[in-house]
Scaffold this active site. Structure first.
Site, short mmCIF file in Angstrom:
data_model
loop_
_atom_site.label_atom_id
_atom_site.label_comp_id
_atom_site.label_asym_id
_atom_site.label_seq_id
_atom_site.Cartn_x
_atom_site.Cartn_y
_atom_site.Cartn_z
N TYR A 152 -24.06 -25.19 1.25
CA TYR A 152 -23.51 -26.51 0.94
C TYR A 152 -22.34 -26.77 1.89
O TYR A 152 -21.51 -25.91 2.10
CB TYR A 152 -23.03 -26.57 -0.51
CG TYR A 152 -22.37 -27.88 -0.89
CD1 TYR A 152 -23.13 -29.06 -0.98
CD2 TYR A 152 -21.01 -27.96 -1.15
CE1 TYR A 152 -22.54 -30.26 -1.33
CE2 TYR A 152 -20.41 -29.16 -1.50
CZ TYR A 152 -21.18 -30.31 -1.59
OH TYR A 152 -20.58 -31.50 -1.93
N ASP A 182 -18.54 -22.60 8.21
CA ASP A 182 -17.93 -23.40 7.15
C ASP A 182 -17.30 -22.42 6.15
O ASP A 182 -17.98 -21.81 5.34
CB ASP A 182 -19.00 -24.26 6.47
CG ASP A 182 -18.40 -25.12 5.35
OD1 ASP A 182 -17.19 -24.97 5.07
OD2 ASP A 182 -19.15 -25.92 4.76
N LYS A 241 -10.36 -25.98 -0.02
CA LYS A 241 -10.06 -25.21 -1.23
C LYS A 241 -8.72 -24.46 -1.18
O LYS A 241 -7.69 -25.10 -1.33
CB LYS A 241 -11.25 -24.31 -1.56
CG LYS A 241 -12.50 -25.18 -1.82
CD LYS A 241 -13.65 -24.52 -2.49
CE LYS A 241 -14.67 -25.57 -2.92
NZ LYS A 241 -15.87 -25.65 -2.11
C1 LIG Z 1 -16.53 -27.00 -1.51
C2 LIG Z 1 -17.19 -26.92 -0.19
C3 LIG Z 1 -17.29 -28.01 0.69
C4 LIG Z 1 -16.83 -29.38 0.28
O1 LIG Z 1 -15.46 -29.42 0.04
P1 LIG Z 1 -14.86 -30.63 -0.85
O2 LIG Z 1 -13.40 -30.38 -0.83
O3 LIG Z 1 -15.51 -30.50 -2.19
O4 LIG Z 1 -15.25 -31.89 -0.17
C5 LIG Z 1 -17.82 -27.82 1.92
N1 LIG Z 1 -18.27 -26.62 2.31
C6 LIG Z 1 -18.20 -25.55 1.51
C7 LIG Z 1 -18.69 -24.23 2.01
C8 LIG Z 1 -17.68 -25.66 0.23
O5 LIG Z 1 -17.65 -24.60 -0.56
#
Ligand SMILES: *Cc1c(COP(=O)(O)O)cnc(C)c1O
Length: 451
Positions: A169, A264, A292
């Site tokens: 994701y 990511d 995060k």
């Molecule tokens: C949570 C997450 C996102 C999205 O971040 P948001 O702050 O919710 O927009 C993107 N990539 C990864 C790997 C994530 O865990």
């Protein structure tokens, strides 16, 4: 009136009955009525889909406050929290050091839309302690970080296509809401309405751990692939731990084809160690995205790369990216306070030791071997599977989620809060004490005996 009385009588008698059986019946009345109101204001009653409890069933719990590793809901039920706001709260809730920093900054003004010292301070802290990136740009969410990183990769390589993996994701930007199509290398399908097919056509989606599919994609789209994007520690669709050899392979194939490799690290950054998965595997991607933990519980994201790659970003270069609240001083000071704690000696080993203690304790009582617990650092995932290892989303048996859903509600009754979906991982924070972990182990044991 009569029916109300009857209801009341029934609920009391159920409680007495339950008490005799030694069951805790929790009251969720205030959460239920808040959710009823919320449904009038927001689609599905929430501002982010997973919060609606659709996966596990029942009504979402409205949190009233949190402190350390504990949260309290609007009905005054108390839980040990392993969701931790989906990862950002590596120090737990309402950490005093973070709060003090936030308050001090806040009193001097909450936003200027002009440069402020706090941005330099957080950037300096990160860059001094990270050997994988040289320059950063702060944004306001993980989605924004990834979206910008993709634009940067496209701008830098002057290519359009991106390659991503099923089960990773990357936030909700259009070109990333694409799942693998049938066949080995085909264009994907959009996983959301509202994403134009022409965007989808620029995204190639393949299974994790599938070197052949990646090679085929590079053959088929020679000199067209701007970047590969991967969660180096995929933790949004279960915990799909990859072998280092697969990540090394991605590094090499990107270099050979002059494509960029994006890690990511919105979850894994500052979680698996201060240098995230890049540091854990010692692999240097071309761009890294963060979110995060970086914001200490405030909305912050970032992307970073070498000086050379980052020089493509506006106003230095021609890749445009901006934000009214980017580098917000309050959020920056929260991030700085939190990351300073993370840099203390043994911070990460302490977290892993606790997580191992928890995982082993739970597994000891898992006598029927109903599930496995996969973990890395302070991240763990409960998976109802008989497989020893799961490293791609196709290996997850969706039917087994029913077991998780039952376990989920039993654990709530035992005072343990997890993210409300069997696809979500749990997080252990600095604030979790061994007493919390022992209580959690006991809670699992009690819940399992009723499963
Ligand atoms: C949570 C997450 C996102 C999205 O971040 P948001 O702050 O919710 O927009 C993107 N990539 C990864 C790997 C994530 O865990």
């Amino acid at each position: 009136m009569i029916s109300y009385r009857l209801l009341q009588f029934n609920s009391i008698s159920i409680r007495i009955f339950a008490a005799k059986l030694n069951y805790a019946i929790m009251n969720f009345q205030n959460s239920i009525s808040l959710f009823e109101s919320a449904k009038k204001y927001f689609p599905g009653g929430v501002n982010s889909p997973v919060r609606a409890f659709k996966s596990v069933g029942g009504t979402p719990i409205f949190i009233e406050h949190g402190k350390g590793s504990h949260i309290w809901d609007e009905d005054k039920n108390e839980y040990i929290d392993y969701c931790c706001s989906w990862g950002p709260l590596i120090l737990g809730h309402a950490n005093d050091t973070v709060l003090t920093a936030v308050e001090k900054t806040m009193r001097k003004g909450t936003s200027f839309g002009a440069p402020s010292r706090a941005e330099n301070e957080l950037a300096e802290l990160i860059l001094k302690n990270n050997s994988y990136i040289e320059k950063l740009r702060f944004v306001s969410s993980g989605t924004e970080a990834v979206m910008s990183a993709i634009r940067l990769a496209r701008g830098y390589t002057k290519r359009n296509k991106i390659l991503k993996f099923e089960g990773c994701y990357h936030g909700h930007a259009d070109s990333l809401l694409v799942k693998a199509g049938s066949g080995l290398v085909t264009f994907g399908n959009s996983s959301s309405a509202g994403v134009p097919q022409s965007f989808v056509n620029e995204t190639i989606s393949v299974e994790l751990n599938d070197k052949t599919a990646v090679e085929k994609a590079f053959e088929q789209f020679k000199n067209e692939i701007a970047c590969i994007i991967i969660e180096p520690i995929p933790a949004n669709n279960g915990l799909l731990l990859q072998d280092k050899s697969f990540l090394t392979f991605l590094r090499e194939i990107c270099s050979v084809n002059k494509s960029l490799l994006i890690f990511d690290e919105v979850i894994s950054g500052f979680r698996i160690g201060f240098e995230g998965a890049a540091g854990y595997f010692n692999i240097k991607p071309d761009i890294i995205t963060y979110g995060k933990i970086i914001g200490g519980g405030f909305p912050v994201g970032a992307y970073g790369a070498s000086h050379q790659i980052m020089s493509c970003i506006s106003p230095e270069g021609s890749v445009y990216q901006a934000g009214t609240l980017s580098g917000n001083p309050v959020a920056m000071s929260a991030g700085k306070a939190q990351l300073t704690e993370c840099l203390k000696e043994n911070f990460y080993t302490g977290l892993s030791t606790k997580t191992n203690y928890l995982v082993n304790g739970i597994l000891k009582n898992n006598t029927f071997k109903l599930f496995k617990l996969f973990s890395i650092g302070s991240v763990f995932w409960i998976s109802f599977t008989d497989k020893e290892k799961i490293n791609s989303s196709s290996q997850i048996n969706a039917n087994n989620l029913n077991h998780f859903n039952k376990l989920y509600h039993l654990l709530l009754e035992e005072g343990v809060y997890l993210g409300p979906s069997g696809y979500e991982v749990g997080f252990v924070s600095e604030a979790h004490s061994y007493d919390d972990l022992d209580k959690t182990i006991k809670a699992f044991s009690n819940a399992l005996s009723k499963l």
